[in-house]
Design a protein around this motif. Structure first.
Motif, short mmCIF file in Angstrom:
data_model
loop_
_atom_site.label_atom_id
_atom_site.label_comp_id
_atom_site.label_asym_id
_atom_site.label_seq_id
_atom_site.Cartn_x
_atom_site.Cartn_y
_atom_site.Cartn_z
N PRO A 79 0.83 -1.20 0.00
CA PRO A 79 0.00 0.00 0.00
C PRO A 79 0.86 1.25 0.00
CG PRO A 79 -0.76 -1.57 1.66
CD PRO A 79 0.52 -2.09 1.12
N SER A 80 0.40 2.27 -0.72
CA SER A 80 1.20 3.48 -0.88
C SER A 80 1.39 4.24 0.43
CB SER A 80 0.54 4.39 -1.91
OG SER A 80 -0.75 4.73 -1.48
N ASN A 81 0.53 4.04 1.42
CA ASN A 81 0.65 4.77 2.67
C ASN A 81 1.54 4.05 3.69
OD1 ASN A 81 -1.10 2.68 3.13
ND2 ASN A 81 -2.53 3.86 4.36
N THR A 82 2.16 2.94 3.29
CA THR A 82 3.01 2.18 4.20
C THR A 82 4.42 2.72 4.19
OG1 THR A 82 1.69 0.20 3.87
CG2 THR A 82 3.89 -0.12 4.74
N LYS A 83 4.95 2.97 5.39
CA LYS A 83 6.34 3.39 5.53
C LYS A 83 7.17 2.16 5.86
CE LYS A 83 5.04 6.14 8.72
NZ LYS A 83 4.03 6.87 9.34
N VAL A 84 8.44 2.20 5.50
CA VAL A 84 9.34 1.09 5.80
C VAL A 84 10.44 1.60 6.72
CG1 VAL A 84 10.96 -0.59 4.85
CG2 VAL A 84 8.88 -0.02 3.57
N GLU A 85 10.64 0.87 7.80
CA GLU A 85 11.71 1.19 8.74
C GLU A 85 12.64 -0.01 8.80
OE1 GLU A 85 12.19 1.58 13.55
OE2 GLU A 85 10.38 2.42 12.64
N VAL A 86 13.91 0.20 8.47
CA VAL A 86 14.90 -0.87 8.52
C VAL A 86 15.68 -0.73 9.82
CG1 VAL A 86 16.92 -1.91 7.42
CG2 VAL A 86 15.08 -0.94 6.01
N ARG A 87 15.75 -1.82 10.56
CA ARG A 87 16.51 -1.83 11.81
C ARG A 87 17.66 -2.82 11.66
NH1 ARG A 87 11.51 -2.20 16.09
NH2 ARG A 87 10.50 -0.24 15.46
N ARG A 88 18.87 -2.31 11.82
CA ARG A 88 20.08 -3.15 11.74
C ARG A 88 20.44 -3.62 13.14
NH1 ARG A 88 23.74 -2.85 7.61
NH2 ARG A 88 22.80 -2.12 5.69
N SER A 89 20.74 -4.91 13.25
CA SER A 89 21.06 -5.48 14.55
C SER A 89 22.43 -6.14 14.51
CB SER A 89 20.00 -6.51 14.95
OG SER A 89 20.42 -7.21 16.10
N PRO A 90 23.31 -5.78 15.43
CA PRO A 90 24.62 -6.44 15.47
C PRO A 90 24.52 -7.89 15.95
CG PRO A 90 24.43 -4.79 17.22
CD PRO A 90 23.20 -4.69 16.39
N ARG A 91 23.42 -8.25 16.63
CA ARG A 91 23.24 -9.62 17.11
C ARG A 91 22.77 -10.56 16.01
NH1 ARG A 91 20.21 -7.56 22.10
NH2 ARG A 91 18.48 -8.11 20.76
N ARG A 92 22.14 -10.01 15.00
CA ARG A 92 21.67 -10.85 13.89
C ARG A 92 22.85 -11.22 13.00
NH1 ARG A 92 16.27 -11.33 12.42
NH2 ARG A 92 14.95 -10.30 13.93
N ARG A 93 22.90 -12.48 12.60
CA ARG A 93 23.97 -12.93 11.72
C ARG A 93 23.44 -13.28 10.33
NH1 ARG A 93 27.21 -10.46 14.34
NH2 ARG A 93 28.00 -11.26 16.28
N ARG A 94 22.37 -14.07 10.28
CA ARG A 94 21.87 -14.55 8.99
C ARG A 94 20.38 -14.36 8.79
NH1 ARG A 94 24.69 -20.16 9.95
NH2 ARG A 94 22.77 -20.30 11.10
N THR A 95 19.65 -14.01 9.83
CA THR A 95 18.20 -13.97 9.70
C THR A 95 17.69 -12.57 9.38
OG1 THR A 95 17.88 -13.59 12.06
CG2 THR A 95 17.90 -15.89 11.31
N VAL A 96 16.62 -12.55 8.61
CA VAL A 96 15.91 -11.32 8.28
C VAL A 96 14.45 -11.57 8.61
CG1 VAL A 96 15.25 -9.74 6.41
CG2 VAL A 96 17.52 -10.79 6.41
N SER A 97 13.81 -10.60 9.22
CA SER A 97 12.38 -10.73 9.52
C SER A 97 11.70 -9.39 9.29
CB SER A 97 12.15 -11.23 10.94
OG SER A 97 12.65 -10.31 11.88
N ALA A 98 10.38 -9.46 9.16
CA ALA A 98 9.60 -8.24 8.92
C ALA A 98 8.23 -8.40 9.56
CB ALA A 98 9.46 -7.98 7.43
N TYR A 99 7.67 -7.27 9.99
CA TYR A 99 6.33 -7.27 10.54
C TYR A 99 5.73 -5.88 10.35
CZ TYR A 99 8.56 -5.02 14.58
OH TYR A 99 9.26 -4.17 15.40
#
Length: 188
Positions: free
Chosen positions: A2-22
């Motif tokens: 949807p055009s009204n959706t914003k995306v926020e990317v959060r970088r985590s030093p604890r994450r090694r290989r996983t990516v998740s979204a909600y």
């Protein structure tokens, strides 16, 4: 997406290989490892947005399914005496969860409700179905709505959702929600 959706990317030093979204209100949060390059980040964000959309698309009923559900609810809780002629999702209700035109039997449900739990969608549908019998929000109207066992819980959910949206500075454009004098709406 949807055009009204914003995306926020959060970088985590604890994450090694996983990516998740909600989804968090009108923002999509994507969690990625801090070691990702900007190109990897973009590729994964795009992929996760597609996955979320596909998942939500499976969860969201279309207009036909929405009408079928409305008929089921009307028969179960309102004795099926008045069935809607039309029930559909709409994108132009930003301060209302739903609206009903009793004279034409038309019910419109804000697409914002589509991603909410099914018992909340059912409540919004039942609220609008009750307007086919009683166009105002008087005692008789609320007696009909309370036939739905999760009515109070759903109202609390919607109130909490609205309060959370306002506290995050979410603005709603009331001019998008023009209703005629013969229409009734469930507002935030």
């Amino acid at each position: 997406m949807p055009s009204n959706t914003k995306v926020e990317v959060r970088r985590s030093p604890r994450r090694r290989r996983t990516v998740s979204a909600y989804r968090d209100g009108d923002t999509t949060v994507v969690l990625v490892p801090a070691t990702f390059s900007r190109a990897e980040e973009k590729r994964w964000v795009d992929q996760m947005l597609r996955k979320l959309e596909a998942k939500e698309g499976r969860r969201r009923p279309g207009d036909r399914e929405l009408r079928e559900r409305a008929v089921e609810l009307a028969e179960r809780y309102l004795d099926g005496g008045r069935l809607p002629d039309s029930v559909r999702w709409v994108d132009n209700q930003n301060t209302r969860w739903g609206s009903c035109t009793p004279d034409t039997g038309t019910i419109r449900i804000s697409r914002r409700v589509a991603g909410m739990p099914s018992w909340v969608v059912d409540y919004v549908l039942l609220h609008e179905l009750a307007h086919l019998y009683i166009p105002h929000h008087g005692r008789d109207f609320w007696d009909l709505v309370r036939r739905y066992p999760k009515a109070e819980r759903a109202r609390g959910y919607l109130e909490g959702y609205s309060a959370g949206s306002r506290s995050e500075g979410c603005a709603h454009a009331a001019e998008d929600d023009d209703l005629g004098e013969d229409e009734v709406a469930l507002e935030e």
